[in-house]
Design a protein around this motif. Structure first.
Motif, PDB file in Angstrom:
ATOM      1  N   ASP A  68       0.809  -1.224   0.000  1.00 65.52           N
ATOM      2  CA  ASP A  68       0.000   0.000   0.000  1.00 65.52           C
ATOM      3  C   ASP A  68       0.839   1.270   0.000  1.00 65.52           C
ATOM      4  O   ASP A  68       0.423   2.290   0.520  1.00 65.52           O
ATOM      5  N   GLY A  69       2.034   1.204  -0.630  1.00 67.23           N
ATOM      6  CA  GLY A  69       2.792   2.423  -0.837  1.00 67.23           C
ATOM      7  C   GLY A  69       4.168   2.433  -0.220  1.00 67.23           C
ATOM      8  O   GLY A  69       4.391   1.899   0.864  1.00 67.23           O
ATOM      9  N   ILE A  70       5.111   3.068  -0.936  1.00 62.85           N
ATOM     10  CA  ILE A  70       6.485   3.179  -0.445  1.00 62.85           C
ATOM     11  C   ILE A  70       6.542   4.170   0.721  1.00 62.85           C
ATOM     12  O   ILE A  70       5.730   5.104   0.799  1.00 62.85           O
ATOM     13  N   PRO A  71       7.494   3.993   1.646  1.00 61.85           N
ATOM     14  CA  PRO A  71       7.587   4.899   2.793  1.00 61.85           C
ATOM     15  C   PRO A  71       7.752   6.366   2.388  1.00 61.85           C
ATOM     16  O   PRO A  71       7.169   7.256   3.020  1.00 61.85           O
ATOM     17  N   GLU A  72       8.535   6.601   1.326  1.00 61.89           N
ATOM     18  CA  GLU A  72       8.761   7.981   0.887  1.00 61.89           C
ATOM     19  C   GLU A  72       7.456   8.660   0.478  1.00 61.89           C
ATOM     20  O   GLU A  72       7.235   9.842   0.768  1.00 61.89           O
ATOM     21  N   LEU A  73       6.592   7.917  -0.194  1.00 63.91           N
ATOM     22  CA  LEU A  73       5.332   8.504  -0.637  1.00 63.91           C
ATOM     23  C   LEU A  73       4.372   8.699   0.537  1.00 63.91           C
ATOM     24  O   LEU A  73       3.693   9.729   0.635  1.00 63.91           O
ATOM     25  N   LYS A  74       4.324   7.727   1.438  1.00 67.25           N
ATOM     26  CA  LYS A  74       3.461   7.897   2.611  1.00 67.25           C
ATOM     27  C   LYS A  74       3.880   9.125   3.433  1.00 67.25           C
ATOM     28  O   LYS A  74       3.037   9.883   3.926  1.00 67.25           O
ATOM     29  N   ALA A  92       1.337   4.988   9.065  1.00 65.52           N
ATOM     30  CA  ALA A  92       0.484   3.814   9.280  1.00 65.52           C
ATOM     31  C   ALA A  92      -0.985   4.116   9.007  1.00 65.52           C
ATOM     32  O   ALA A  92      -1.800   3.195   8.895  1.00 65.52           O
ATOM     33  N   GLN A  93      -1.326   5.392   8.897  1.00 63.29           N
ATOM     34  CA  GLN A  93      -2.705   5.799   8.611  1.00 63.29           C
ATOM     35  C   GLN A  93      -2.909   6.164   7.138  1.00 63.29           C
ATOM     36  O   GLN A  93      -3.939   6.717   6.787  1.00 63.29           O
ATOM     37  N   ILE A  94      -1.949   5.829   6.298  1.00 70.68           N
ATOM     38  CA  ILE A  94      -1.998   6.191   4.874  1.00 70.68           C
ATOM     39  C   ILE A  94      -2.035   4.936   4.015  1.00 70.68           C
ATOM     40  O   ILE A  94      -1.294   3.972   4.252  1.00 70.68           O
ATOM     41  N   THR A  95      -2.907   4.952   3.010  1.00 74.71           N
ATOM     42  CA  THR A  95      -2.915   3.899   1.999  1.00 74.71           C
ATOM     43  C   THR A  95      -2.740   4.538   0.620  1.00 74.71           C
ATOM     44  O   THR A  95      -3.244   5.633   0.373  1.00 74.71           O
ATOM     45  N   VAL A  96      -2.025   3.825  -0.259  1.00 72.25           N
ATOM     46  CA  VAL A  96      -1.809   4.279  -1.634  1.00 72.25           C
ATOM     47  C   VAL A  96      -2.326   3.201  -2.572  1.00 72.25           C
ATOM     48  O   VAL A  96      -2.012   2.017  -2.402  1.00 72.25           O
ATOM     49  N   ALA A 251      -5.218   7.862   0.560  1.00 73.08           N
ATOM     50  CA  ALA A 251      -6.176   8.262   1.588  1.00 73.08           C
ATOM     51  C   ALA A 251      -5.523   8.200   2.948  1.00 73.08           C
ATOM     52  O   ALA A 251      -4.573   7.436   3.170  1.00 73.08           O
ATOM     53  N   GLY A 252      -6.066   8.993   3.863  1.00 77.10           N
ATOM     54  CA  GLY A 252      -5.675   8.947   5.259  1.00 77.10           C
ATOM     55  C   GLY A 252      -6.890   8.630   6.112  1.00 77.10           C
ATOM     56  O   GLY A 252      -7.993   9.108   5.827  1.00 77.10           O
ATOM     57  N   GLY A 253      -6.702   7.819   7.139  1.00 73.61           N
ATOM     58  CA  GLY A 253      -7.822   7.450   7.992  1.00 73.61           C
ATOM     59  C   GLY A 253      -7.372   6.654   9.195  1.00 73.61           C
ATOM     60  O   GLY A 253      -6.163   6.467   9.429  1.00 73.61           O
ATOM     61  N   PRO A 254      -8.322   6.152   9.969  1.00 73.12           N
ATOM     62  CA  PRO A 254      -7.983   5.350  11.152  1.00 73.12           C
ATOM     63  C   PRO A 254      -7.139   4.135  10.775  1.00 73.12           C
ATOM     64  O   PRO A 254      -7.378   3.504   9.735  1.00 73.12           O
ATOM     65  N   GLU A 255      -6.182   3.803  11.613  1.00 73.36           N
ATOM     66  CA  GLU A 255      -5.222   2.752  11.279  1.00 73.36           C
ATOM     67  C   GLU A 255      -5.884   1.402  11.023  1.00 73.36           C
ATOM     68  O   GLU A 255      -5.489   0.667  10.116  1.00 73.36           O
ATOM     69  N   CYS A 273       2.126   0.963  -9.291  1.00 73.67           N
ATOM     70  CA  CYS A 273       3.369   1.008 -10.078  1.00 73.67           C
ATOM     71  C   CYS A 273       4.474   1.729  -9.296  1.00 73.67           C
ATOM     72  O   CYS A 273       4.281   2.840  -8.807  1.00 73.67           O
ATOM     73  N   SER A 274       5.628   1.106  -9.192  1.00 67.01           N
ATOM     74  CA  SER A 274       6.728   1.689  -8.421  1.00 67.01           C
ATOM     75  C   SER A 274       7.178   3.031  -9.007  1.00 67.01           C
ATOM     76  O   SER A 274       7.408   3.996  -8.258  1.00 67.01           O
ATOM     77  N   ILE A 275       7.273   3.120 -10.324  1.00 67.09           N
ATOM     78  CA  ILE A 275       7.733   4.353 -10.959  1.00 67.09           C
ATOM     79  C   ILE A 275       6.733   5.479 -10.712  1.00 67.09           C
ATOM     80  O   ILE A 275       7.114   6.619 -10.424  1.00 67.09           O
ATOM     81  N   SER A 276       5.461   5.171 -10.816  1.00 63.76           N
ATOM     82  CA  SER A 276       4.429   6.179 -10.559  1.00 63.76           C
ATOM     83  C   SER A 276       4.497   6.688  -9.122  1.00 63.76           C
ATOM     84  O   SER A 276       4.246   7.874  -8.857  1.00 63.76           O
ATOM     85  N   GLN A 277       4.826   5.807  -8.191  1.00 61.39           N
ATOM     86  CA  GLN A 277       4.925   6.234  -6.795  1.00 61.39           C
ATOM     87  C   GLN A 277       6.053   7.243  -6.598  1.00 61.39           C
ATOM     88  O   GLN A 277       5.889   8.249  -5.905  1.00 61.39           O
TER      89      GLN A 277
END
Length: 400
Positions: A68-74, A92-96, A251-255, A273-277
């Motif tokens: 659900d997403g690379i640390p840099e993007l979160k 931890a409250q972010i999903t990609v 999105a951001g929301g409850p863990e 996609c890794s490149i898009s992230q």
């Protein structure tokens, strides 16, 4: 035994995609068609974002990432929410996901049970009801009338809430109407939600940066901090940075909810996609000049289209606060007949006749749950919009 799922029979294909495909097919067949159906900026992705993608490829960042997403993007998303919305989220409250649509769908799949109701203000983005149906829920529509700027009131929302209501999907600025809720309007809505603690809020903020005339964008959990623990604040890079094809939503929301969304994604698409992230990291952290430049262009186009459509007999076009859509009423055209002999009995017939006779592709209002109307996306050139509106006017003037 039927081969196809009964669930699939409950949903329909996306009308906006269908209109875009039909316009493309007509163009390929040699017809002169102006397509105003797709909600996609005509501007190119900014150069710094494209350069970040190239650099990621050169660095070999082409492998699987965290689901659900690379640390840099979160981290960049957390900074964006804090900087622009006053919302504090941890990684931890972010999903990609692969676009905003997947994030919304994952959340519905992760939370809906048979009988659960989801309130959807109309006119609505075409995918909301069908995603609810696919996830096993029941959509409940609340009409925002044109006279009210296509916005629902606090009383409208209160009347729609039942013990079965699980979510309210809130989209401001709106696709398809461009309507946006000011702080006071939104506070009245959130006051209702505070009285119903079993109802969660799914806020689709995809058009956040496309607001005009000094309008101040606000999001529900920002206006009412008491809703923070039951709000999923959804966004993406598609519209704000002209990155529709890169497919990154977040999105951001409850863990606990974010973990459930990640579980759904782990068994469906896995990571975006890794490149898009990596490109999205640059979009959020890098220079933001493009946002202001595109906003100026879109506001100019909005004013052009609203003025031109209001000059068409039988059409009434409100001036929206944001996004890049207008949603004009054709109530004054119902019952009239085109030069080709087509009687306009509803907005779908209007849109089909407009395409066949005038070569302009729009999306009919019934697809968005509010008729008789149609949606125009003005995310195209001034020249194309001017010509399209001239054709619409000529078509309307030819109706008897």
């Amino acid at each position: 035994m039927a081969f196809l799922s009964d669930t699939l029979a409950r949903v329909k294909p996306s009308p906006t995609i269908a209109v875009t495909n039909k316009a493309r097919e007509l163009k390929e067949a040699g017809r002169d068609v102006i397509g105003l159906g797709a909600g996609e900026p005509d501007f190119d992705t900014p150069e710094n974002i494209k350069a970040a993608a190239v650099a990621a490829i050169a660095a070999g960042k082409t492998k699987y990432t965290a689901v659900d997403g690379i640390p840099e993007l979160k981290k960049a998303i957390c900074a964006k929410f804090k900087r622009e919305n006053g919302l504090d989220y941890t990684p931890a409250q972010i999903t990609v996901g692969t676009g905003g649509k997947q994030v919304l769908y994952n959340a519905l799949v992760a939370t809906l049970n048979p009988g659960d109701e989801v309130i959807i203000p109309a006119p609505y983005w075409v995918s909301y009801p069908d995603m609810v149906l696919l996830a096993g829920g029941t959509p409940v529509f609340v009409e925002g009338k044109m006279e009210a700027g296509y916005k629902i009131t606090a009383a409208d929302l209160e009347a729609a809430i039942t013990p079965k209501t699980k979510w309210v999907i809130f989209n401001s600025p709106s696709n398809p109407s461009g309507a946006a809720y000011g702080r006071d309007e939104l506070k009245a809505i959130t006051d209702v939600l505070m009285r119903h603690p079993h109802v969660w809020v799914m806020s689709d903020d995809m058009y956040e940066h496309l607001v005009f005339g000094g309008f101040e964008f606000v999001t529900p959990a920002q206006v009412e901090p008491g809703l923070y623990d039951r709000t999923l604040t959804c966004n993406g890079v598609s519209k704000a940075y002209a990155m529709t094809g890169w497919r990154i939503g977040y999105a951001g929301g409850p863990e606990a909810l974010i973990k459930a969304i990640g579980k759904v994604q782990s068994q469906s698409t896995s990571n975006p996609c890794s490149i898009s992230q990596y490109a999205a990291v640059e979009a959020l952290n890098g220079p933001q000049d493009y946002i202001g430049e595109s906003r100026v262009a879109f506001e100019r186009r909005r004013d052009l289209v609203v003025a031109a459509l209001n000059a068409c007999p039988g059409i009434t076009c409100p001036t929206p606060e944001g996004a890049f859509y207008v949603y004009p009423s054709i109530a004054g055209l119902i019952g009239k007949t085109s030069k080709a002999g087509v009687t306009i009995t509803d907005d779908e017939i209007f849109a089909n006749a407009l395409l066949e006779e005038a070569g302009v592709a729009v999306v009919f209002g019934a697809a968005f749950g509010l008729s008789p109307a149609f949606r125009i996306s003005y995310a195209t050139s001034d020249a194309a919009l001017t010509e399209a509106c001239a054709r619409i006017k000529a078509f309307c003037e030819g109706l008897k």
